[in-house]
Design a protein around this motif. Structure first.
Motif, mmCIF file in Angstrom:
data_model
loop_
_atom_site.group_PDB
_atom_site.id
_atom_site.type_symbol
_atom_site.label_atom_id
_atom_site.label_comp_id
_atom_site.label_asym_id
_atom_site.label_seq_id
_atom_site.Cartn_x
_atom_site.Cartn_y
_atom_site.Cartn_z
ATOM 1 N N ALA A 1 0.833 -1.154 0.082
ATOM 2 C CA ALA A 1 -0.025 -0.134 -0.247
ATOM 3 C C ALA A 1 0.741 1.225 -0.306
ATOM 4 C CB ALA A 1 -0.752 -0.504 1.473
ATOM 5 N N VAL B 1 -2.155 10.330 -7.457
ATOM 6 C CA VAL B 1 -3.336 9.141 -6.975
ATOM 7 C C VAL B 1 -3.140 8.128 -8.403
ATOM 8 C CG1 VAL B 1 -5.663 8.474 -6.294
ATOM 9 C CG2 VAL B 1 -3.953 10.558 -5.078
ATOM 10 N N THR B 2 -3.954 8.869 -8.783
ATOM 11 C CA THR B 2 -4.244 8.034 -10.467
ATOM 12 C C THR B 2 -2.948 7.501 -11.079
ATOM 13 O OG1 THR B 2 -5.148 9.752 -11.566
ATOM 14 C CG2 THR B 2 -4.556 8.466 -12.946
ATOM 15 N N ARG C 1 -2.201 4.231 -8.413
ATOM 16 C CA ARG C 1 -3.465 3.375 -8.681
ATOM 17 C C ARG C 1 -2.956 2.560 -9.114
ATOM 18 N NH1 ARG C 1 -8.525 2.136 -6.684
ATOM 19 N NH2 ARG C 1 -8.231 -0.410 -6.978
ATOM 20 N N GLN C 2 -2.373 2.914 -10.355
ATOM 21 C CA GLN C 2 -1.144 2.036 -11.537
ATOM 22 C C GLN C 2 -1.174 1.106 -11.129
ATOM 23 O OE1 GLN C 2 -0.017 4.080 -14.966
ATOM 24 N NE2 GLN C 2 -2.182 5.754 -14.836
ATOM 25 N N PRO D 1 -2.229 -1.670 -5.560
ATOM 26 C CA PRO D 1 -4.104 -1.758 -5.914
ATOM 27 C C PRO D 1 -4.325 -0.661 -4.577
ATOM 28 C CG PRO D 1 -2.647 -3.578 -4.205
ATOM 29 C CD PRO D 1 -1.681 -2.929 -4.851
ATOM 30 N N ASP D 2 -3.644 -0.385 -2.889
ATOM 31 C CA ASP D 2 -4.387 0.470 -1.926
ATOM 32 C C ASP D 2 -3.851 1.233 -2.146
ATOM 33 O OD1 ASP D 2 -6.575 -1.359 -1.173
ATOM 34 O OD2 ASP D 2 -5.045 -2.165 -0.261
ATOM 35 N N VAL D 3 -3.873 2.341 -2.099
ATOM 36 C CA VAL D 3 -3.833 3.998 -2.006
ATOM 37 C C VAL D 3 -4.725 4.960 -0.536
ATOM 38 C CG1 VAL D 3 -3.250 6.065 -3.021
ATOM 39 C CG2 VAL D 3 -3.439 3.679 -4.096
ATOM 40 N N GLY E 1 -9.326 6.993 -7.669
ATOM 41 C CA GLY E 1 -8.399 5.948 -6.986
ATOM 42 C C GLY E 1 -8.672 5.234 -5.951
ATOM 43 N N ALA E 2 -8.435 6.573 -4.734
ATOM 44 C CA ALA E 2 -7.494 6.319 -3.481
ATOM 45 C C ALA E 2 -9.228 5.266 -2.528
ATOM 46 C CB ALA E 2 -7.863 7.450 -3.192
ATOM 47 N N THR E 3 -7.984 4.092 -2.361
ATOM 48 C CA THR E 3 -9.392 3.311 -1.784
ATOM 49 C C THR E 3 -9.747 4.050 0.286
ATOM 50 O OG1 THR E 3 -6.644 1.670 -0.888
ATOM 51 C CG2 THR E 3 -8.631 1.274 -2.785
#
Length: 390
Positions: free
Chosen positions: A95, A126-127, A130-131, A134-136, A162-164
């Motif tokens: 992460a 962030v984009t 995330r590529q 998997p966990d941002v 895409g932040a989780t």
């Protein structure tokens, strides 16, 4: 249905920012291993871009940890992000934690960025992260001194990119619990997709409200608490993971939350971090301080001996600690009699009429009466009795 609150530990990153603390890589691996066994769900292993040593420590932890997320911290700077991606790539659950300050004072004096520039940076980086990961986790640093509409815009941009997990830092320990809870309420009402991501608290203790603020965040929707062992960290430190976990356990009826934390390991992990930081835990520190389950007052000792729940809301063995009844000038005859019996002196209530005044005289000239002093006192009493009978 009872919701689970997870814990994200930043002892190895924010905790290492404590003045005078410098963990070795071996320290970090040992602490990370203990944190995983303790039930920590995410371990912020370090700031890989800070130094080669930090990078190497994160790599080593990523290779060691098998269940918890291993997190690398990074500013919204591409080189930082690349370092964090590289350092955590061997983790079973990698992460990345991205942050940028959002408050006016940080925008104007530290970053020299406009609100639009900050939103653009959040979207771009962030984009990108995330590529690869998997966990941002995204943090708007100094969130609690940020205008709420702009804070919502920053968080919205991170979620869209895409932040989780969204973390809300009270970076300088500024908010009251009511204010901190209101931040979560506002974001829930003004951020689209609020329910699609996780929400965490990150509270500092500058005004002594870190634990209260973290718990208020949970009460208002957060499902994870970021903190450190023993509350170490910048300035006055962070919320103490042990304190927050114990509070959620003891007050489960109020919070209706459970945690994966293995509370009986609390004292051991506290001792491990205290040793590695060379920072002894204060005697009166909640949960793990040596006075946390100690009772010296006669009234308290009497109540405790009749039923521990009179003065204990948590059994000490639940956190790996032990109760104690230190004897001092405020101790009562009940506790003194119990101690003498434990030391092998079969005293009676009638005998205590003679023994207790002698104990009080001894206690007036010392802080805590030791077992050795108690034994010496009894030997002197018995000798006087024998002389009197001869």
């Amino acid at each position: 249905m009872t919701q689970q609150i997870t814990f994200y530990d930043t002892t190895l990153r924010d905790g290492e920012q404590t003045i005078g603390v410098n963990f070795s890589i071996e320290d970090k691996v040992a602490i990370a291993t203990a944190l995983e066994a303790y039930g920590i769900s995410a371990i912020e292993a370090g700031f890989p871009a800070a130094s080669q040593k930090d990078f190497d420590a994160v790599v080593k932890i990523a290779q060691t940890i098998t269940q918890a997320k291993v997190v690398g911290l990074a500013r919204l700077v591409r080189s930082d992000i690349d370092q964090a991606i590289q350092a955590t790539r061997m983790a079973k659950c990698p992460a990345i934690h991205l942050f940028i300050a959002t408050s006016p004072v940080h925008r104007d004096y530290k970053l020299h960025m406009t609100p639009d520039e900050i939103i653009a940076a959040i979207t771009k980086e962030v984009t990108y992260a995330r590529q690869w990961v998997p966990d941002v986790i995204f943090s708007p640093e100094d969130a609690t001194r940020t205008e709420l509409p702009f804070l919502a815009s920053a968080v919205q941009a991170a979620i869209a990119a895409g932040a989780t997990m969204i973390n809300i830092p009270d970076t300088v320990g500024y908010d009251t619990p009511e204010e901190y809870g209101a931040v979560f309420d506002y974001l829930q009402a003004h951020v689209a997709g609020y329910e699609r991501v996780g929400w965490s608290t990150h509270t500092h203790n500058d005004l002594g409200m870190a634990t209260a603020n973290a718990l208020m965040g949970v009460a208002h929707g957060a499902n994870e608490i970021q903190g450190t062992i023993n509350g170490i960290g910048e300035r006055a430190g962070n919320v103490d993971v042990i304190e927050a976990a114990a509070a959620l356990y003891v007050r489960q009826s109020a919070f209706e939350r459970q945690t994966p934390i293995q509370l009986p390991q609390s004292k051991a992990i506290s001792d491990l971090v205290a040793h590695a930081t060379h920072m002894p835990v204060a005697r009166n520190k909640p949960i793990v301080g040596c006075n946390a389950f100690a009772h010296e007052s006669g009234i308290h000792q009497d109540g405790y001996l009749k039923h521990p729940a009179t003065y204990e809301i948590l059994k000490p063995e639940m956190v790996g600690a032990k109760a104690s009844l230190p004897l001092g000038k405020l101790s009562g005859s009940h506790a003194v009699m119990q101690k003498l019996t434990a030391l092998g002196f079969p005293v009676t209530r009638e005998m205590m009429a003679t023994i207790f005044p002698i104990f009080k005289q001894l206690a007036e000239v010392t802080d805590i009466v030791s077992d050795q002093q108690m034994q010496a006192m009894m030997q002197e009493i018995f000798q006087k009795e024998m002389v009197g009978k001869s």
